[in-house]
Motif scaffolding. Structure first.
Motif, mmCIF file in Angstrom:
data_model
loop_
_atom_site.group_PDB
_atom_site.id
_atom_site.type_symbol
_atom_site.label_atom_id
_atom_site.label_comp_id
_atom_site.label_asym_id
_atom_site.label_seq_id
_atom_site.Cartn_x
_atom_site.Cartn_y
_atom_site.Cartn_z
ATOM 1 N N VAL A 3 -18.686 -6.717 15.545
ATOM 2 C CA VAL A 3 -17.377 -5.998 15.957
ATOM 3 C C VAL A 3 -16.668 -7.177 16.055
ATOM 4 O O VAL A 3 -15.264 -7.017 15.949
ATOM 5 N N ARG A 4 -17.102 -8.431 16.419
ATOM 6 C CA ARG A 4 -16.096 -9.563 16.743
ATOM 7 C C ARG A 4 -15.267 -9.723 15.462
ATOM 8 O O ARG A 4 -13.979 -10.418 15.690
ATOM 9 N N PHE A 5 -15.466 -9.359 14.427
ATOM 10 C CA PHE A 5 -15.049 -9.771 13.034
ATOM 11 C C PHE A 5 -14.079 -8.535 12.431
ATOM 12 O O PHE A 5 -13.248 -8.748 11.602
ATOM 13 N N GLU A 6 -14.313 -7.452 13.478
ATOM 14 C CA GLU A 6 -13.526 -6.324 12.708
ATOM 15 C C GLU A 6 -12.201 -6.344 13.304
ATOM 16 O O GLU A 6 -11.792 -6.806 14.540
ATOM 17 N N PRO A 7 -11.002 -5.771 12.613
ATOM 18 C CA PRO A 7 -9.545 -5.688 13.275
ATOM 19 C C PRO A 7 -9.715 -5.078 14.753
ATOM 20 O O PRO A 7 -10.100 -3.759 14.611
ATOM 21 N N SER A 8 -9.101 -5.745 15.464
ATOM 22 C CA SER A 8 -9.234 -5.178 17.006
ATOM 23 C C SER A 8 -8.183 -3.848 16.970
ATOM 24 O O SER A 8 -8.269 -2.848 17.751
ATOM 25 N N THR A 9 -7.283 -3.692 16.064
ATOM 26 C CA THR A 9 -6.268 -2.485 15.957
ATOM 27 C C THR A 9 -7.070 -1.473 15.504
ATOM 28 O O THR A 9 -6.744 -0.176 15.798
ATOM 29 N N ALA A 10 -8.197 -1.443 15.073
ATOM 30 C CA ALA A 10 -9.178 -0.324 14.507
ATOM 31 C C ALA A 10 -10.133 0.068 15.615
ATOM 32 O O ALA A 10 -10.688 0.975 15.497
ATOM 33 N N LEU A 11 -10.205 -0.891 16.648
ATOM 34 C CA LEU A 11 -11.197 -0.612 17.672
ATOM 35 C C LEU A 11 -10.822 -0.246 18.934
ATOM 36 O O LEU A 11 -11.246 0.632 19.842
ATOM 37 N N ALA A 12 -9.751 -0.845 19.640
ATOM 38 C CA ALA A 12 -9.424 -1.073 20.971
ATOM 39 C C ALA A 12 -7.964 0.002 21.108
ATOM 40 O O ALA A 12 -7.009 -0.201 20.136
ATOM 41 N N ALA A 13 -8.101 0.935 22.012
ATOM 42 C CA ALA A 13 -7.023 1.857 22.351
ATOM 43 C C ALA A 13 -6.640 1.951 23.866
ATOM 44 O O ALA A 13 -7.370 3.160 24.405
ATOM 45 N N GLY A 14 -6.099 1.040 24.454
ATOM 46 C CA GLY A 14 -5.710 1.317 25.793
ATOM 47 C C GLY A 14 -7.011 1.008 26.868
ATOM 48 O O GLY A 14 -7.991 0.899 26.433
ATOM 49 N N PRO A 15 -6.484 1.234 28.076
ATOM 50 C CA PRO A 15 -7.467 0.990 29.311
ATOM 51 C C PRO A 15 -8.919 1.654 29.244
ATOM 52 O O PRO A 15 -10.007 1.015 29.476
ATOM 53 N N GLN A 16 -8.751 3.076 28.785
ATOM 54 C CA GLN A 16 -9.974 3.611 28.621
ATOM 55 C C GLN A 16 -10.344 4.029 27.442
ATOM 56 O O GLN A 16 -11.427 4.681 27.113
ATOM 57 N N GLY A 17 -9.548 3.500 26.347
ATOM 58 C CA GLY A 17 -9.925 3.838 24.931
ATOM 59 C C GLY A 17 -9.394 5.023 24.229
ATOM 60 O O GLY A 17 -9.840 5.676 23.497
ATOM 61 N N LEU A 18 -8.708 5.775 25.482
ATOM 62 C CA LEU A 18 -8.352 7.371 25.030
ATOM 63 C C LEU A 18 -6.812 7.229 24.472
ATOM 64 O O LEU A 18 -6.488 8.677 24.186
ATOM 65 N N ASP A 19 -6.128 6.401 24.465
ATOM 66 C CA ASP A 19 -4.861 6.288 24.162
ATOM 67 C C ASP A 19 -4.551 7.035 22.821
ATOM 68 O O ASP A 19 -3.811 8.122 22.704
ATOM 69 N N ASP A 20 -5.237 6.742 21.547
ATOM 70 C CA ASP A 20 -4.986 7.325 20.456
ATOM 71 C C ASP A 20 -5.544 8.673 20.296
ATOM 72 O O ASP A 20 -4.989 9.529 19.565
ATOM 73 N N LEU A 21 -6.700 8.983 20.825
ATOM 74 C CA LEU A 21 -7.341 10.136 20.894
ATOM 75 C C LEU A 21 -6.317 11.390 21.501
ATOM 76 O O LEU A 21 -6.047 12.327 20.983
ATOM 77 N N ALA A 22 -5.628 10.839 22.527
ATOM 78 C CA ALA A 22 -4.623 11.666 23.304
ATOM 79 C C ALA A 22 -3.317 12.052 22.378
ATOM 80 O O ALA A 22 -2.978 13.130 22.171
ATOM 81 N N THR A 23 -3.050 10.834 21.663
ATOM 82 C CA THR A 23 -1.978 11.104 20.703
ATOM 83 C C THR A 23 -2.124 12.103 19.578
ATOM 84 O O THR A 23 -1.202 12.920 19.314
ATOM 85 N N ILE A 24 -3.304 11.978 19.080
ATOM 86 C CA ILE A 24 -3.730 12.644 18.281
ATOM 87 C C ILE A 24 -3.982 14.496 18.390
ATOM 88 O O ILE A 24 -3.535 15.061 17.754
ATOM 89 N N ALA A 25 -4.600 14.425 19.539
ATOM 90 C CA ALA A 25 -4.775 15.752 20.210
ATOM 91 C C ALA A 25 -3.442 16.568 20.513
ATOM 92 O O ALA A 25 -3.213 17.717 20.045
ATOM 93 N N ALA A 26 -2.518 15.642 21.262
ATOM 94 C CA ALA A 26 -1.262 16.311 21.420
ATOM 95 C C ALA A 26 -0.586 16.701 20.194
ATOM 96 O O ALA A 26 0.407 17.560 20.286
ATOM 97 N N GLY A 27 -0.499 15.831 19.179
ATOM 98 C CA GLY A 27 0.282 16.128 18.056
ATOM 99 C C GLY A 27 -0.143 16.890 16.985
ATOM 100 O O GLY A 27 0.538 17.668 16.302
ATOM 101 N N ALA A 28 -1.422 17.250 17.033
ATOM 102 C CA ALA A 28 -2.144 17.946 15.777
ATOM 103 C C ALA A 28 -1.569 19.400 15.926
ATOM 104 O O ALA A 28 -1.535 19.878 14.786
ATOM 105 N N PRO A 29 -1.192 20.100 17.025
ATOM 106 C CA PRO A 29 -0.657 21.628 16.857
ATOM 107 C C PRO A 29 0.402 21.727 16.041
ATOM 108 O O PRO A 29 0.456 22.790 15.321
ATOM 109 N N ARG A 30 1.191 20.699 15.839
ATOM 110 C CA ARG A 30 2.537 20.954 15.091
ATOM 111 C C ARG A 30 2.183 20.493 13.737
ATOM 112 O O ARG A 30 3.122 20.572 12.916
#
Ligand code: GLN
Length: 280
Positions: free
Chosen positions: A201-228
């Protein structure tokens, strides 16, 4: 005159590598250098390597020894039965992510001109596999990394998949477009998770792995945006971390989804959550 150094045979090369890296990795690297099958490797232990093959193999083994992932060394990783090009600008596809493909296929008949969206496509593993499994669907893949999109486009071309690639941040470049199916394997590791400093994992792009303090930032963005961006009756499936299923079901509930559920990966861990958008 100095004696000419001889390259070892296959057995000797594997023996040399065995002291440094796992045998399975050594075999994959040697097959990559010799461009041969595992059957051939096993059948001709006494076949001598050419000097340039030996030099290349040694350098790959030494890079593996300091931790570089095998997939980045060979430039390839299999996903859903097909070989995908990978490089350090994209996450290496994981077998667990094949669950997203299975769920998408199970919930989604291949109706003509159905629209499918893959958010954060990376290597294109999900978008290309879905395009090939659902030949009547129109598949769109988004990534905010131009370098990643080039890898995904190369995979689509090599595997003869028809996918529209779009540069941008999640839904931002899609205007008012709506889809019948949205899949995403977004970054979901907590930014301070020690896992990010370990192993491959050290060699993988951190932008593809890490998402905020709990890791939920991008999951939240996608869930909230998907209905539109979903047609009434359309489905959203997102991969997430081993301890995030409850939180992700909560995000889907807040966004107004129905039929919310989580599904287990190969290790029996809830790995994908999703729901159906019935419209409003
Ligand atoms: N499953 C990956 C890991 O544990 C994370 C993938 C992701 O963040 N999408 O390394």
């Amino acid at each position: 005159m100095a004696a000419t150094e001889l390259a070892p045979d296959i057995a000797g090369a594997l023996n040399w590598a065995r002291a440094r890296i796992a045998v399975v990795d050594a075999r994959v690297l040697l097959r990559h250098v010799l461009q041969c099958s595992s059957a051939r490797l096993a059948a001709y232990p006494e076949a001598r390597l050419a000097m340039d093959e030996w030099t290349e193999f040694r350098s790959l083994v030494e890079r593996r020894e300091v931790g570089e992932p095998v997939a980045y060394l060979t430039g390839e990783r299999e996903f859903y039965g097909r070989p995908f090009l990978v490089s350090p600008v994209v996450l290496i596809p994981r077998p667990d992510t094949e669950l997203l493909i299975e769920l998408a296929l199970a919930h989604f008949g291949d109706k003509p001109h159905s629209r499918v969206l893959d958010l954060g496509t990376g290597s294109g593993a999900l978008a290309v596999s879905l395009a090939l499994e659902l030949p009547d669907a129109d598949v769109t893949a988004v990534d905010r990394s131009r370098e990643a999109l080039l890898v995904a486009m190369a995979n689509a071309a090599r595997l003869k998949a028809s996918v529209s690639f779009v540069l941008g941040d999640w839904f931002a470049p899609l205007g008012g477009d709506r889809y019948h199916l949205i899949v995403a394997n977004p970054p979901y590791v907590a930014a301070a998770d020690p896992h990010l400093e370990e192993g491959d994992v050290r060699f993988e792009p951190s932008t593809a792995l890490a998402a905020g303090p709990q890791g939920l930032d991008d999951l939240a963005t996608i869930a909230a945006g998907a209905p539109r961006h979903l047609e009434p009756g359309g489905w959203l499936f997102m991969e997430h971390g081993y301890d995030q299923a409850g939180a992700v079901r909560g995000l889907l509930t807040d966004a107004g989804f129905s039929g919310i559920a989580s599904w287990k990966d190969l290790a029996g861990i809830e790995r994908v959550s999703g729901g159906q958008w019935l419209g409003r």
